[in-house]
Write a protein that holds these residues in place. Structure first.
Motif, PDB file in Angstrom:
ATOM      1  N   ALA A   9       0.810  -1.228   0.000  1.00 16.67           N
ATOM      2  CA  ALA A   9       0.000   0.000   0.000  1.00 16.67           C
ATOM      3  C   ALA A   9       0.838   1.270   0.000  1.00 16.67           C
ATOM      4  CB  ALA A   9      -0.925  -0.016   1.208  1.00 16.67           C
ATOM      5  N   GLY A  12       1.334   3.108  -5.971  1.00 22.14           N
ATOM      6  CA  GLY A  12       0.456   2.550  -6.999  1.00 22.14           C
ATOM      7  C   GLY A  12      -0.998   2.382  -6.570  1.00 22.14           C
ATOM      8  N   GLY A  14      -2.357   0.277  -4.555  1.00 20.83           N
ATOM      9  CA  GLY A  14      -2.531   0.083  -3.114  1.00 20.83           C
ATOM     10  C   GLY A  14      -2.628   1.403  -2.379  1.00 20.83           C
ATOM     11  N   ARG A  33       6.639  -4.059   2.450  1.00 22.31           N
ATOM     12  CA  ARG A  33       7.921  -4.724   2.747  1.00 22.31           C
ATOM     13  C   ARG A  33       8.979  -3.735   3.231  1.00 22.31           C
ATOM     14  NH1 ARG A  33      10.675  -6.232  -3.067  1.00 22.31           N
ATOM     15  NH2 ARG A  33       9.817  -4.479  -4.202  1.00 22.31           N
ATOM     16  N   LEU A  58       5.556  -6.439   5.901  1.00 21.91           N
ATOM     17  CA  LEU A  58       5.161  -7.699   5.263  1.00 21.91           C
ATOM     18  C   LEU A  58       6.009  -7.898   4.020  1.00 21.91           C
ATOM     19  CD1 LEU A  58       3.021 -10.069   4.907  1.00 21.91           C
ATOM     20  CD2 LEU A  58       1.886  -8.523   3.309  1.00 21.91           C
ATOM     21  N   VAL A 107       5.861 -14.352  -4.848  1.00 22.79           N
ATOM     22  CA  VAL A 107       5.414 -13.066  -4.272  1.00 22.79           C
ATOM     23  C   VAL A 107       3.960 -12.766  -4.649  1.00 22.79           C
ATOM     24  CG1 VAL A 107       5.755 -10.553  -4.412  1.00 22.79           C
ATOM     25  CG2 VAL A 107       7.734 -12.079  -4.154  1.00 22.79           C
ATOM     26  N   GLU A 199       4.239   1.941 -10.670  1.00 26.31           N
ATOM     27  CA  GLU A 199       5.661   1.549 -10.719  1.00 26.31           C
ATOM     28  C   GLU A 199       5.866   0.121 -11.215  1.00 26.31           C
ATOM     29  OE1 GLU A 199       7.919   2.329  -7.169  1.00 26.31           O
ATOM     30  OE2 GLU A 199       6.789   4.166  -6.798  1.00 26.31           O
ATOM     31  N   ARG A 202       8.284  -0.514 -13.970  1.00 28.83           N
ATOM     32  CA  ARG A 202       9.600   0.128 -13.782  1.00 28.83           C
ATOM     33  C   ARG A 202      10.733  -0.564 -14.543  1.00 28.83           C
ATOM     34  NH1 ARG A 202       9.442  -0.805  -7.412  1.00 28.83           N
ATOM     35  NH2 ARG A 202       7.505  -1.791  -7.900  1.00 28.83           N
TER      36      ARG A 202
HETATM   37  N1  LIG Z   1      -0.514  -1.610 -13.095  1.00 29.22           N
HETATM   38  C1  LIG Z   1      -1.175  -2.408 -13.900  1.00 29.22           C
HETATM   39  O1  LIG Z   1      -1.359  -2.090 -15.105  1.00 29.22           O
HETATM   40  C2  LIG Z   1      -1.743  -3.708 -13.418  1.00 29.22           C
HETATM   41  C3  LIG Z   1      -2.501  -4.471 -14.305  1.00 29.22           C
HETATM   42  C4  LIG Z   1      -3.049  -5.673 -13.852  1.00 29.22           C
HETATM   43  C5  LIG Z   1      -2.858  -6.088 -12.547  1.00 29.22           C
HETATM   44  N2  LIG Z   1      -2.088  -5.323 -11.711  1.00 29.22           N
HETATM   45  C6  LIG Z   1      -1.883  -5.825 -10.347  1.00 29.22           C
HETATM   46  O2  LIG Z   1      -2.196  -4.798  -9.418  1.00 29.22           O
HETATM   47  C7  LIG Z   1      -1.417  -4.962  -8.225  1.00 29.22           C
HETATM   48  C8  LIG Z   1      -0.789  -3.633  -7.817  1.00 29.22           C
HETATM   49  O3  LIG Z   1       0.081  -3.237  -8.833  1.00 29.22           O
HETATM   50  P1  LIG Z   1       0.575  -1.740  -9.064  1.00 29.22           P
HETATM   51  O4  LIG Z   1       0.373  -1.479 -10.508  1.00 29.22           O
HETATM   52  O5  LIG Z   1      -0.002  -0.817  -8.066  1.00 29.22           O
HETATM   53  O6  LIG Z   1       2.147  -1.965  -8.837  1.00 29.22           O
HETATM   54  P2  LIG Z   1       3.271  -1.110  -8.043  1.00 29.22           P
HETATM   55  O7  LIG Z   1       3.009   0.336  -8.164  1.00 29.22           O
HETATM   56  O8  LIG Z   1       4.562  -1.660  -8.529  1.00 29.22           O
HETATM   57  O9  LIG Z   1       3.017  -1.555  -6.535  1.00 29.22           O
HETATM   58  C9  LIG Z   1       3.246  -2.868  -6.132  1.00 29.22           C
HETATM   59  C10 LIG Z   1       3.315  -2.946  -4.631  1.00 29.22           C
HETATM   60  O10 LIG Z   1       3.658  -4.298  -4.283  1.00 29.22           O
HETATM   61  C11 LIG Z   1       4.751  -4.252  -3.382  1.00 29.22           C
HETATM   62  N3  LIG Z   1       5.590  -5.444  -3.393  1.00 29.22           N
HETATM   63  C12 LIG Z   1       6.406  -5.892  -4.374  1.00 29.22           C
HETATM   64  N4  LIG Z   1       7.090  -6.968  -3.953  1.00 29.22           N
HETATM   65  C13 LIG Z   1       6.695  -7.204  -2.676  1.00 29.22           C
HETATM   66  C14 LIG Z   1       7.049  -8.146  -1.690  1.00 29.22           C
HETATM   67  N5  LIG Z   1       7.994  -9.069  -1.890  1.00 29.22           N
HETATM   68  N6  LIG Z   1       6.420  -8.100  -0.479  1.00 29.22           N
HETATM   69  C15 LIG Z   1       5.496  -7.157  -0.216  1.00 29.22           C
HETATM   70  N7  LIG Z   1       5.144  -6.215  -1.096  1.00 29.22           N
HETATM   71  C16 LIG Z   1       5.729  -6.241  -2.315  1.00 29.22           C
HETATM   72  C17 LIG Z   1       5.564  -3.039  -3.806  1.00 29.22           C
HETATM   73  O11 LIG Z   1       6.461  -2.655  -2.772  1.00 29.22           O
HETATM   74  P3  LIG Z   1       7.771  -1.737  -3.100  1.00 29.22           P
HETATM   75  O12 LIG Z   1       7.269  -0.344  -3.350  1.00 29.22           O
HETATM   76  O13 LIG Z   1       8.604  -1.881  -1.885  1.00 29.22           O
HETATM   77  O14 LIG Z   1       8.384  -2.337  -4.340  1.00 29.22           O
HETATM   78  C18 LIG Z   1       4.424  -2.060  -4.025  1.00 29.22           C
HETATM   79  O15 LIG Z   1       3.984  -1.558  -2.798  1.00 29.22           O
HETATM   80  C19 LIG Z   1      -0.408  -6.074  -8.534  1.00 29.22           C
HETATM   81  O16 LIG Z   1      -0.853  -7.276  -7.960  1.00 29.22           O
HETATM   82  C20 LIG Z   1      -0.435  -6.180 -10.045  1.00 29.22           C
HETATM   83  O17 LIG Z   1      -0.116  -7.464 -10.508  1.00 29.22           O
HETATM   84  C21 LIG Z   1      -1.542  -4.149 -12.112  1.00 29.22           C
END
Ligand SMILES: NC(=O)c1ccc[n+]([C@@H]2O[C@H](COP(=O)([O-])OP(=O)(O)OC[C@H]3O[C@@H](n4cnc5c(N)ncnc54)[C@H](OP(=O)(O)O)[C@@H]3O)[C@@H](O)[C@H]2O)c1
Length: 276
Positions: A9, A12, A14, A33, A58, A107, A199, A202
């Motif tokens: 959270a 992105g 979260g 984390r 976490l 993960v 992100e 990235r």
């Molecule tokens: N963005 C899209 O277009 C998209 C499309 C379909 C589905 N999704 C899904 O939506 C969800 C959120 O994605 P987002 O786009 O918001 O991505 P994001 O901005 O990269 O955020 C991902 C979050 O997950 C955390 N994370 C990564 N590895 C972890 C670990 N080992 N333990 C605990 N936390 C961890 C990251 O922490 P750090 O900041 O420390 O790295 C970050 O807080 C994901 O499940 C993704 O698969 C996203």
């Protein structure tokens, strides 16, 4: 005031979701984390002036740490109304979790599976518990091969495939859990949040990201959908459902396969049983 646990959270989708809940006066627990990133996000959310924000460390990369965090949550909180399994990652490289799983399946799926199963008794204490899984339309490319969950069992690695597999696993878990929860006070549903500007992209080369960005939606859009799934009466009637932004909510044949879902569930229980 409802209590909502959101994984990943600090940024992105979260973080945007946490913001909508805090604005509505709820209690949000940011499960992240990186404690520094979590406290930065907490600062930003505290500045809104409504609701309540807590943080917990976490790391979904490490089953022992997940179990420890879940135990801490169980000892600290009376109930969790909503669990948003949001944290996730993408990587083109073959990497391994602390427990030897390929990193994306570990993960994105195995870690959240353990967390959810550990927290289920706490979610059952809520009047109407809801579990929301961030899956993806990418599940359409996914398949389940439990024999390839461990990084050292993989002969030919394809990062996109592996991400898709992890998202199919999210959807199957949501569906199987929903069946198990039928008749209880808890529901389990999943969503594809759309192509979202976060992100997660990235590691893409800059030119690819710049092209993709034209089609990406802001994080506030999936945050609104998650809020509906978490609190509306409409969604209280839905269990084992799948919502999608930007694209039709198409589930692959594999995602609808109940036997496959049950098989994956049983196999995953065996993988994490020592931490349950
Ligand atoms: N963005 C899209 O277009 C998209 C499309 C379909 C589905 N999704 C899904 O939506 C969800 C959120 O994605 P987002 O786009 O918001 O991505 P994001 O901005 O990269 O955020 C991902 C979050 O997950 C955390 N994370 C990564 N590895 C972890 C670990 N080992 N333990 C605990 N936390 C961890 C990251 O922490 P750090 O900041 O420390 O790295 C970050 O807080 C994901 O499940 C993704 O698969 C996203």
């Amino acid at each position: 005031m409802k209590t909502i646990l959101i994984t990943g959270a600090n940024t992105g989708i979260g973080l945007a979701t946490a913001e909508t809940f805090v604005k509505d006066g709820h209690h949000v627990i940011l499960a992240c984390r990186n404690p520094d990133k979590a406290s930065q996000a907490k600062k930003q959310l505290d500045a809104i002036g409504t609701g309540k924000v807590d943080t917990v460390t976490l790391d979904l990369n490490d089953l022992a740490q997940i179990a420890q965090t879940a135990d801490t949550l169980i000892s600290q909180f009376e109930k969790i109304d909503v669990l948003v399994n949001n944290a996730g990652m993408m990587t083109p490289q073959l990497e391994s979790t602390a427990d030897g799983f390929e990193k994306q399946i570990g993960v994105n799926y195995i870690g959240p599976f353990l967390l959810t199963m550990k927290l289920l008794p706490l979610i059952k204490k809520a009047e109407q518990g809801r579990i929301i899984h961030l899956a993806s339309m990418m599940h359409l490319l996914g398949q389940i091969d439990v024999g390839q969950f461990k990084a050292d069992q993989i002969k030919k690695y394809n990062g996109v495939r592996s991400y898709a597999n992890s998202k199919l696993a999210n959807l199957l878990f949501s569906n199987t859990l929903a069946q198990q929860l039928q008749g209880s006070s808890v529901t389990s549903n999943a969503l594809h949040p759309g192509g979202v500007d976060s992100e997660i992209y990235r590691e893409l080369p800059k030119y690819q990201y710049n092209a993709l960005k034209l089609f990406l939606i802001p994080t506030s859009k999936p945050a609104e959908l998650i809020k509906k799934m978490a609190f509306t009466t409409e969604w209280s009637q839905r269990n084992g459902d799948y919502a999608s932004l930007q694209t039709p909510a198409l589930k692959s044949r594999k995602a609808k396969d109940r036997e496959l879902g049950q098989y994956l569930f049983d196999q995953t229980i065996q993988l994490v049983h020592q931490y349950l």
